[in-house]
Scaffold this active site. Sequence first.
Site, mmCIF file in Angstrom:
data_model
loop_
_atom_site.group_PDB
_atom_site.id
_atom_site.type_symbol
_atom_site.label_atom_id
_atom_site.label_comp_id
_atom_site.label_asym_id
_atom_site.label_seq_id
_atom_site.Cartn_x
_atom_site.Cartn_y
_atom_site.Cartn_z
ATOM 1 N N LYS A 224 0.971 -1.233 0.077
ATOM 2 C CA LYS A 224 -0.179 0.089 -0.007
ATOM 3 C C LYS A 224 1.099 1.228 -0.085
ATOM 4 C CE LYS A 224 -3.619 2.283 2.509
ATOM 5 N NZ LYS A 224 -4.462 2.464 3.740
ATOM 6 N N LYS A 277 -2.109 -1.325 -3.854
ATOM 7 C CA LYS A 277 -3.117 -0.379 -3.742
ATOM 8 C C LYS A 277 -2.161 1.165 -3.931
ATOM 9 C CE LYS A 277 -6.234 1.931 -0.331
ATOM 10 N NZ LYS A 277 -6.545 1.897 0.802
HETATM 11 C C1 PBG Z 1 -7.322 3.434 5.745
HETATM 12 C C2 PBG Z 1 -7.518 3.228 4.073
HETATM 13 C C3 PBG Z 1 -7.537 4.275 3.219
HETATM 14 C C4 PBG Z 1 -7.976 3.444 2.042
HETATM 15 C C5 PBG Z 1 -8.331 2.328 2.481
HETATM 16 N N1 PBG Z 1 -8.199 2.099 3.950
HETATM 17 C C6 PBG Z 1 -6.951 5.647 3.144
HETATM 18 C C7 PBG Z 1 -5.708 5.887 3.673
HETATM 19 O O1 PBG Z 1 -4.793 4.864 3.979
HETATM 20 O O2 PBG Z 1 -5.300 6.902 3.986
HETATM 21 C C8 PBG Z 1 -7.970 4.267 0.720
HETATM 22 C C9 PBG Z 1 -9.028 3.813 -0.149
HETATM 23 C C10 PBG Z 1 -9.555 4.783 -1.352
HETATM 24 O O3 PBG Z 1 -8.845 5.940 -1.454
HETATM 25 O O4 PBG Z 1 -10.668 4.534 -1.908
HETATM 26 N N2 PBG Z 1 -6.801 2.433 6.461
#
Ligand code: PBG
Length: 352
Positions: A224, A277
Amino acid sequence: MSTDFFILRFFEPHCIVNHNPSSFMSQLDLLNIPQRPRRLRRTAAIRNLVQERTLTVNDLVYPLFVMPGTNGKEEVVSMPGSFRYTIDNAVRECQELWDLGIQCIDLFGIPEQKTEDGSESYNDKGIIQEAIRAIKAKVPDLCIMTDVALDPFTPFGHDGLVKDGIILNDETVEVLCKMSISHANAGADFVSPSDMMDGRIGAIRESLDDAGFSDVGILSYAAKYASSFYGPFRDALHSAPQFGDKSTYQMNAGNTDEAMKEIELDIMEGADIVMVKPGLAYLDIVYRTKERFDVPVAIYHVSGEYAMVKAAAAKGWIDEERVMMESLLCMKRAGGDMIFTYYAKEAAKRLR
Ligand code: PBG
């Protein structure tokens, strides 16, 4: 028959039948066989026949936002067509998803209260826990995944606990374990840790097993990235970081070797599915992951990607439906086995 052909055919048979496309092509070239790839694109029927990768409704996971209250539904301003639902309406939404053929959701919750210790995240009567029970009561076969991270649950908007401006690792992992058990206890099929703390997959696996939930799976947000594409999601959950950014735990957009290391660690620690992601801008990571590891790979087509398509479509600058379907198909082609997308419903309708 030319001598060339004889030589190729009988002395280098491996060259003519092997799977290295460039050498196969150069052999055909030598044989002077004219190449007409357009023959395979001439009609829709032929194109469909030779299509290598396809998108199906089975590949779609719908991220669902739940909020406290009853009979509520609020559109997320930066994500037109996406809503926060109170639990009663979330259940109705799940029935609709199921009827469209979508078999999996990922739940994100806005808690009643944010506390510095994030304890609302493992409250057995918390928003996610109650949502799981309500959905399972009405749509029992729907696979429920739950987001495991602290960002909506503390005032800081970071995925872990915070002390003196530092995101704590091991202390956070303890809370994530409690949260996972509490989700499993409410009936979650999978927990999805999205926090990027070190060692959390192993710790969560062990905690789930010790608590008797060895059948509950882990989908790990393994690679991520610290991405600016998450902006609209943070509007949806009221979870924007209140100081700094997430670059001390989420990954640097310039790295791929590091992604392989994160993914390998998570698989070794017990992840059943690994996620890359965001989506489109990171498909090289997906491809490399799929080449290297024999595990299911999920892709998150994130909020910013969705918002960009929506905004351009609203201006009449692109064909929304075609851009959506092409984006999702490209994620399959790169090697994604499943796609988390706010477009799941529209895509499912289109695929019917
Ligand atoms: C938070 C989380 C995020 C997303 C999924 N889980 C945001 C972040 O890490 O700040 C993002 C999903 C999206 O942008 O659609 N744990």
